[in-house]
Design a protein around this motif. Sequence first.
Motif, PDB file in Angstrom:
ATOM      1  N   VAL A 250       0.894  -1.170   0.046  1.00  0.00           N
ATOM      2  CA  VAL A 250      -0.064  -0.038   0.070  1.00  0.00           C
ATOM      3  C   VAL A 250       0.971   1.236  -0.184  1.00  0.00           C
ATOM      4  O   VAL A 250       1.772   1.407   1.079  1.00  0.00           O
ATOM      5  CB  VAL A 250      -0.905   0.030   1.247  1.00  0.00           C
ATOM      6  CG1 VAL A 250      -1.756   1.388   1.370  1.00  0.00           C
ATOM      7  CG2 VAL A 250      -1.805  -1.202   1.449  1.00  0.00           C
ATOM      8  N   LEU A 251       0.778   1.995  -0.712  1.00  0.00           N
ATOM      9  CA  LEU A 251       1.764   3.238  -1.191  1.00  0.00           C
ATOM     10  C   LEU A 251       0.619   4.465  -1.294  1.00  0.00           C
ATOM     11  O   LEU A 251      -0.337   4.346  -1.575  1.00  0.00           O
ATOM     12  CB  LEU A 251       2.282   3.358  -2.365  1.00  0.00           C
ATOM     13  CG  LEU A 251       3.365   2.382  -2.785  1.00  0.00           C
ATOM     14  CD1 LEU A 251       3.949   2.451  -3.888  1.00  0.00           C
ATOM     15  CD2 LEU A 251       4.534   2.532  -1.817  1.00  0.00           C
ATOM     16  N   ALA A 252       1.020   5.311  -0.210  1.00  0.00           N
ATOM     17  CA  ALA A 252       0.032   6.701   0.174  1.00  0.00           C
ATOM     18  C   ALA A 252       0.975   7.778  -0.061  1.00  0.00           C
ATOM     19  O   ALA A 252       2.086   7.681   0.029  1.00  0.00           O
ATOM     20  CB  ALA A 252      -0.347   6.500   1.541  1.00  0.00           C
ATOM     21  N   GLU A 253       0.532   9.090  -0.443  1.00  0.00           N
ATOM     22  CA  GLU A 253       1.203  10.007  -0.806  1.00  0.00           C
ATOM     23  C   GLU A 253       0.714  11.431  -0.106  1.00  0.00           C
ATOM     24  O   GLU A 253      -0.600  11.544  -0.282  1.00  0.00           O
ATOM     25  CB  GLU A 253       1.305  10.157  -2.173  1.00  0.00           C
ATOM     26  CG  GLU A 253       2.071  11.463  -2.777  1.00  0.00           C
ATOM     27  CD  GLU A 253       2.045  11.381  -4.414  1.00  0.00           C
ATOM     28  OE1 GLU A 253       2.378  12.454  -4.956  1.00  0.00           O
ATOM     29  OE2 GLU A 253       1.948  10.583  -4.868  1.00  0.00           O
ATOM     30  N   ASP A 254       1.520  12.262   0.437  1.00  0.00           N
ATOM     31  CA  ASP A 254       1.043  13.547   0.650  1.00  0.00           C
ATOM     32  C   ASP A 254       0.089  13.315   2.132  1.00  0.00           C
ATOM     33  O   ASP A 254      -0.370  12.419   2.526  1.00  0.00           O
ATOM     34  CB  ASP A 254       0.638  14.361  -0.123  1.00  0.00           C
ATOM     35  CG  ASP A 254       1.880  14.857  -1.160  1.00  0.00           C
ATOM     36  OD1 ASP A 254       2.953  14.668  -0.540  1.00  0.00           O
ATOM     37  OD2 ASP A 254       1.690  15.231  -2.313  1.00  0.00           O
ATOM     38  N   TRP A 255       0.123  14.717   2.648  1.00  0.00           N
ATOM     39  CA  TRP A 255      -0.672  14.741   3.990  1.00  0.00           C
ATOM     40  C   TRP A 255      -1.860  14.199   4.157  1.00  0.00           C
ATOM     41  O   TRP A 255      -2.495  13.605   4.898  1.00  0.00           O
ATOM     42  CB  TRP A 255      -0.407  16.122   4.505  1.00  0.00           C
ATOM     43  CG  TRP A 255      -1.533  17.160   3.945  1.00  0.00           C
ATOM     44  CD1 TRP A 255      -1.410  17.754   3.040  1.00  0.00           C
ATOM     45  CD2 TRP A 255      -2.838  17.124   4.378  1.00  0.00           C
ATOM     46  NE1 TRP A 255      -2.572  18.715   2.907  1.00  0.00           N
ATOM     47  CE2 TRP A 255      -3.408  18.266   3.691  1.00  0.00           C
ATOM     48  CE3 TRP A 255      -3.656  16.796   5.318  1.00  0.00           C
ATOM     49  CZ2 TRP A 255      -4.579  18.499   3.660  1.00  0.00           C
ATOM     50  CZ3 TRP A 255      -4.926  17.318   5.761  1.00  0.00           C
ATOM     51  CH2 TRP A 255      -5.483  18.246   4.939  1.00  0.00           C
TER      52      TRP A 255
ATOM     53  N   LEU B 168       3.520  -1.068   4.033  1.00  0.00           N
ATOM     54  CA  LEU B 168       2.855   0.306   4.019  1.00  0.00           C
ATOM     55  C   LEU B 168       3.954   1.299   3.609  1.00  0.00           C
ATOM     56  O   LEU B 168       4.869   1.396   4.387  1.00  0.00           O
ATOM     57  CB  LEU B 168       2.150   0.571   5.098  1.00  0.00           C
ATOM     58  CG  LEU B 168       1.105  -0.374   5.696  1.00  0.00           C
ATOM     59  CD1 LEU B 168       0.357  -0.063   6.844  1.00  0.00           C
ATOM     60  CD2 LEU B 168       0.091  -0.681   4.473  1.00  0.00           C
ATOM     61  N   GLY B 169       3.647   2.210   2.844  1.00  0.00           N
ATOM     62  CA  GLY B 169       4.925   3.140   2.455  1.00  0.00           C
ATOM     63  C   GLY B 169       3.976   4.485   2.293  1.00  0.00           C
ATOM     64  O   GLY B 169       2.741   4.470   1.705  1.00  0.00           O
ATOM     65  N   TRP B 170       4.560   5.538   2.622  1.00  0.00           N
ATOM     66  CA  TRP B 170       3.972   6.730   2.725  1.00  0.00           C
ATOM     67  C   TRP B 170       5.085   7.925   2.022  1.00  0.00           C
ATOM     68  O   TRP B 170       6.178   7.938   2.686  1.00  0.00           O
ATOM     69  CB  TRP B 170       3.517   7.446   4.093  1.00  0.00           C
ATOM     70  CG  TRP B 170       2.935   8.722   4.033  1.00  0.00           C
ATOM     71  CD1 TRP B 170       1.660   9.094   3.642  1.00  0.00           C
ATOM     72  CD2 TRP B 170       3.512  10.120   3.968  1.00  0.00           C
ATOM     73  NE1 TRP B 170       1.366  10.343   3.848  1.00  0.00           N
ATOM     74  CE2 TRP B 170       2.654  11.233   4.135  1.00  0.00           C
ATOM     75  CE3 TRP B 170       4.794  10.261   4.417  1.00  0.00           C
ATOM     76  CZ2 TRP B 170       2.881  12.483   4.109  1.00  0.00           C
ATOM     77  CZ3 TRP B 170       5.252  11.793   4.555  1.00  0.00           C
ATOM     78  CH2 TRP B 170       4.086  12.784   4.578  1.00  0.00           C
TER      79      TRP B 170
ATOM     80  N   LEU C  13      13.413   7.475   3.157  1.00  0.00           N
ATOM     81  CA  LEU C  13      14.207   7.022   2.211  1.00  0.00           C
ATOM     82  C   LEU C  13      14.306   7.975   1.086  1.00  0.00           C
ATOM     83  O   LEU C  13      12.870   8.336   0.834  1.00  0.00           O
ATOM     84  CB  LEU C  13      13.819   5.635   1.924  1.00  0.00           C
ATOM     85  CG  LEU C  13      14.165   4.642   3.123  1.00  0.00           C
ATOM     86  CD1 LEU C  13      13.670   3.054   2.600  1.00  0.00           C
ATOM     87  CD2 LEU C  13      15.492   4.585   3.296  1.00  0.00           C
ATOM     88  N   VAL C  14      15.048   8.340   0.223  1.00  0.00           N
ATOM     89  CA  VAL C  14      14.888   8.845  -1.051  1.00  0.00           C
ATOM     90  C   VAL C  14      14.521   8.104  -2.015  1.00  0.00           C
ATOM     91  O   VAL C  14      15.468   7.147  -2.424  1.00  0.00           O
ATOM     92  CB  VAL C  14      15.806   9.977  -1.071  1.00  0.00           C
ATOM     93  CG1 VAL C  14      15.853  10.677  -2.696  1.00  0.00           C
ATOM     94  CG2 VAL C  14      16.275  10.942  -0.087  1.00  0.00           C
TER      95      VAL C  14
ATOM     96  N   ALA D  21       3.852   3.334  11.604  1.00  0.00           N
ATOM     97  CA  ALA D  21       2.704   2.754  10.711  1.00  0.00           C
ATOM     98  C   ALA D  21       3.394   2.345   9.335  1.00  0.00           C
ATOM     99  O   ALA D  21       2.862   1.277   8.796  1.00  0.00           O
ATOM    100  CB  ALA D  21       1.526   3.591  10.514  1.00  0.00           C
ATOM    101  N   ALA D  22       4.403   3.106   8.750  1.00  0.00           N
ATOM    102  CA  ALA D  22       4.538   2.993   7.331  1.00  0.00           C
ATOM    103  C   ALA D  22       6.253   3.222   7.147  1.00  0.00           C
ATOM    104  O   ALA D  22       6.840   4.044   7.980  1.00  0.00           O
ATOM    105  CB  ALA D  22       3.745   3.867   6.414  1.00  0.00           C
ATOM    106  N   THR D  23       6.492   2.799   6.152  1.00  0.00           N
ATOM    107  CA  THR D  23       8.109   3.352   5.662  1.00  0.00           C
ATOM    108  C   THR D  23       7.760   4.547   5.155  1.00  0.00           C
ATOM    109  O   THR D  23       7.170   4.882   4.280  1.00  0.00           O
ATOM    110  CB  THR D  23       8.583   2.191   4.691  1.00  0.00           C
ATOM    111  OG1 THR D  23       8.807   0.978   5.370  1.00  0.00           O
ATOM    112  CG2 THR D  23      10.089   2.806   4.033  1.00  0.00           C
ATOM    113  N   LEU D  24       8.661   5.596   5.588  1.00  0.00           N
ATOM    114  CA  LEU D  24       8.629   6.827   5.045  1.00  0.00           C
ATOM    115  C   LEU D  24       9.548   7.227   3.818  1.00  0.00           C
ATOM    116  O   LEU D  24      10.724   6.699   3.863  1.00  0.00           O
ATOM    117  CB  LEU D  24       8.867   8.045   6.260  1.00  0.00           C
ATOM    118  CG  LEU D  24       8.078   7.922   7.423  1.00  0.00           C
ATOM    119  CD1 LEU D  24       8.057   8.846   8.357  1.00  0.00           C
ATOM    120  CD2 LEU D  24       6.357   7.747   7.051  1.00  0.00           C
ATOM    121  N   LEU D  25       9.052   7.873   2.904  1.00  0.00           N
ATOM    122  CA  LEU D  25       9.628   7.859   1.563  1.00  0.00           C
ATOM    123  C   LEU D  25       9.755   9.479   1.093  1.00  0.00           C
ATOM    124  O   LEU D  25       8.546  10.086   1.580  1.00  0.00           O
ATOM    125  CB  LEU D  25       9.138   7.063   0.555  1.00  0.00           C
ATOM    126  CG  LEU D  25       8.900   5.744   0.771  1.00  0.00           C
ATOM    127  CD1 LEU D  25       8.089   5.175  -0.304  1.00  0.00           C
ATOM    128  CD2 LEU D  25      10.145   4.928   0.700  1.00  0.00           C
TER     129      LEU D  25
END
Length: 188
Positions: free
Chosen positions: A62-67, A91-93, A134-135, A112-116
Motif C-alpha cells: 500500500v503506497l500513500a502520498e502526501d498529507w 505500507l509506504g508513505w 528514504l529517498v 505505521a509505514a516506511t517513510l519515503l
Amino acid sequence: LPGIEGHDGVTLHRWSQAISARARHGVYDDEERKIADWCIWLPDHLAEVVAADRAAGLRTVVLAEDWHTAWPLIAVHDELVRRGLRDAATLGWTANNRFGFHRIDFGRLGDAATLLTISRAMKHLMWSHGVNPLVVPNGIPDDVLEPVSREELHALRSVFEHRVMLTKVGRWDPDKRWHMAIEAVARL
C-alpha cells in the motif's frame, strides 16, 4: 464514474464519491470529510484485501502520498495490527511537498509505514519533524535525457521560431504562488 471499475487488469476503487458529488470545486473541496471517510472505510477494505492476498501466498503493498493520506494510512496500519495481518503488508508513505506537515503525527506515521520522499532536499526538511525518510526520486528516466535527433530538433525549432514557450506541470495551488509566477511572466 463507477465506484469500482476494472481497467487493463487493474481494479479502480473510487472512494468518497458521495462527498465529491456535493463538493464540486475540485479534488481539495471538502477534503476534511474525504479524509474522515477514508479513515472509516479504507482500513476494513484494505484489511480484507491483505487477508485474501495472504491466503493466496501474496504480499500486499500500500503506497500513500502526501498529507491527506497520513491519517488514513495510520488507520489501515491499526486495523491490520488488530486483525493480526500487519506482517502481510508493506505500507509506504511519501512526501512530495511539505503542505499539511503541521497536521501529521510523524511519530505515529513512522511507526505505521516506511517513510519515503522524492529528494534529498525533502529528506532534510523532514528531519525537522523527527523522521529520516528514504529517498526515492520521482524524476524522469535517464533515457529521456538522451540527445534528440537533428530532425526532431529542427521540427521543434520551426514550430517555435520567434516565440517563447514556458511550461510547467504541477498541482495548481495558491500556496505555491503560481499566481505570482504567472503575473511575473506576464509582466516580462
